[in-house]
Enzyme design. Structure first.
Site, PDB file in Angstrom:
ATOM      1  N   GLY A 161       6.784 -20.597  52.074  1.00 56.72           N
ATOM      2  CA  GLY A 161       5.401 -19.887  52.528  1.00 56.72           C
ATOM      3  C   GLY A 161       6.196 -18.244  52.756  1.00 56.72           C
ATOM      4  O   GLY A 161       5.650 -17.387  52.325  1.00 56.72           O
ATOM      5  N   SER A 190      31.097 -18.146  29.804  1.00 57.35           N
ATOM      6  CA  SER A 190      31.960 -18.297  28.732  1.00 57.35           C
ATOM      7  C   SER A 190      32.214 -19.351  27.790  1.00 57.35           C
ATOM      8  O   SER A 190      31.662 -20.368  28.306  1.00 57.35           O
ATOM      9  CB  SER A 190      33.500 -18.212  29.498  1.00 57.35           C
ATOM     10  OG  SER A 190      33.857 -19.449  30.247  1.00 57.35           O
ATOM     11  N   HIS A 192      -0.342 -30.146  50.204  1.00 51.40           N
ATOM     12  CA  HIS A 192       0.549 -31.203  49.424  1.00 51.40           C
ATOM     13  C   HIS A 192      -0.297 -32.682  49.571  1.00 51.40           C
ATOM     14  O   HIS A 192      -0.962 -32.591  50.668  1.00 51.40           O
ATOM     15  CB  HIS A 192       1.910 -31.317  50.297  1.00 51.40           C
ATOM     16  CG  HIS A 192       2.696 -32.442  49.749  1.00 51.40           C
ATOM     17  ND1 HIS A 192       2.869 -32.738  48.761  1.00 51.40           N
ATOM     18  CD2 HIS A 192       3.678 -33.247  50.225  1.00 51.40           C
ATOM     19  CE1 HIS A 192       3.886 -33.663  48.487  1.00 51.40           C
ATOM     20  NE2 HIS A 192       4.081 -33.914  49.602  1.00 51.40           N
ATOM     21  N   GLU A 211       3.822 -35.355  58.617  1.00 45.20           N
ATOM     22  CA  GLU A 211       3.967 -36.317  59.495  1.00 45.20           C
ATOM     23  C   GLU A 211       3.133 -36.336  60.649  1.00 45.20           C
ATOM     24  O   GLU A 211       2.802 -37.174  61.329  1.00 45.20           O
ATOM     25  CB  GLU A 211       5.311 -36.570  59.904  1.00 45.20           C
ATOM     26  CG  GLU A 211       5.946 -35.439  61.095  1.00 45.20           C
ATOM     27  CD  GLU A 211       6.727 -34.315  59.997  1.00 45.20           C
ATOM     28  OE1 GLU A 211       7.760 -33.844  60.407  1.00 45.20           O
ATOM     29  OE2 GLU A 211       6.491 -34.217  58.764  1.00 45.20           O
TER      30      GLU A 211
END
Length: 336
Positions: A135, A253, A109, A85
């Site tokens: 990271g 199981s 990204h 952002e």
């Protein structure tokens, strides 16, 4: 066709030999990229805003630190590793004015390029290299002599050796030790957001929280509920990670396996699948990106409210108390 993985034997560090790499930021991913590259013999500078509290950490690690403007101006390759952002504004103010022909502009990204928050000039190389993990783990496994798998993509190539430079970067941070896979900005961005929201973060935490609430609302002890729906997740995930679904089912199981087949598709069934499809569409059409950016620019009212509500949930209190009683769980504070 099987996707090709690239390893150390396929990639040379030589294309970075005479280049200065600027890592913009010094958070979770950035500190690992900077230190791994430096330890791989790459010339690195960390670009930070004036007065950044991270400056002392970077300098203590033996890294050169400059302002974002100076680092961008001097570097041949710029890697944007600040929060998604914040990238668009930082790029416009401090990076774009110093981009010259043939430079490399990289991202961890594809968000800002794919959703056109950043539109680079046509005369620079644009790429991404994304380790598939946080990271602090990227740094830890590198120091241990191992590596973390990653992916890379080239959105814009103006230099003849662009591919070699990008792959050298992936090697420098240790990803080719474990293998890297080629993708596109579109594929990386949309699948990454979907995975985080529908499965890895949003899906998993909501599943655990709902399971905890169902058990405690039915009168079971919260500590028992915590063990059953959260603590044991790691054991199951580790088995799946190492051996796949079949290997996990081999280790549990018969009762658990039968319940897996009987109840799993009822809990995560047609309604959940439709919600996943809707989430993917919201990502693909840019709705999520627009909402996320608007919340960030408005002071994060939604994010902050959600964070507080999550922190206040009884599951977190129970978990803190139980983890304090478990000597095998590290009490170390969260890393950078």
């Amino acid at each position: 066709m099987t996707a090709k993985m690239y390893y150390d034997a396929d990639v040379s560090l030589a294309p970075l030999e005479h280049k200065l790499v600027a890592i913009i930021g010094y958070g979770s991913q950035a500190h690992a990229h900077a230190q791994n590259l430096r330890d791989s013999g790459v010339n690195v500078v960390v670009g930070l805003r004036e007065g950044s509290s991270s400056r002392a950490k970077a300098e203590a690690a033996g890294l050169r630190v400059d302002t974002i403007e100076k680092a961008t101006q001097d570097a041949d390759l710029i890697m944007m590793l600040i929060p998604d952002e914040n990238i668009a504004d930082t790029y416009k103010e401090s990076v774009e004015p110093h981009l010259t022909e043939g430079k490399y502009l990289g991202f961890g990204h594809g968000f800002n390029i794919h959703f056109k928050q950043v539109i680079p000039p046509a005369n620079v190389n644009v790429f991404l290299v994304a380790p598939k993990g946080p990271g602090h783990m990227l740094r830890r496994v590198y120091v241990e002599g191992a590596g973390m798998p990653g992916i890379f993509a080239i959105e814009q190539a103006v230099s003849p050796d662009a591919r070699e430079v990008v792959m050298a970067y992936a090697r420098g941070i240790g990803c080719t030790r474990a293998g890297v896979l080629e993708t596109t900005f579109k594929e990386e961005t949309e699948t990454d957001l979907f995975g985080e929201q529908a499965v890895l973060c949003g899906g998993l935490t909501s599943l655990i929280k709902n399971g905890f609430e169902v058990l405690t609302n039915a009168g079971y002890q919260p500590e028992i509920a915590y063990f059953e729906v959260l603590h044991e997740c790691k054991l199951i995930i580790d088995l799946i990670y190492e051996k796949g679904f079949a290997g996990m089912r081999h280790s549990i199981s018969n009762t658990a396996e039968y319940g897996d087949y009987l109840t799993g598709p009822k809990v995560i069934g047609a309604e959940s699948r439709k919600a996943m499809e809707d989430a993917l569409e919201y990502i693909q059409n840019g709705g999520f990106a627009a909402e996320f950016v608007a919340d960030g620019r408005g002071g994060r009212p939604k994010m902050n409210a959600w964070r507080q509500a999550a922190a206040d949930h009884p599951l977190e209190d129970v978990g803190r108390r139980l983890r304090d009683m478990m000597p095998f769980i590290s009490k170390k504070a969260l890393e950078v």
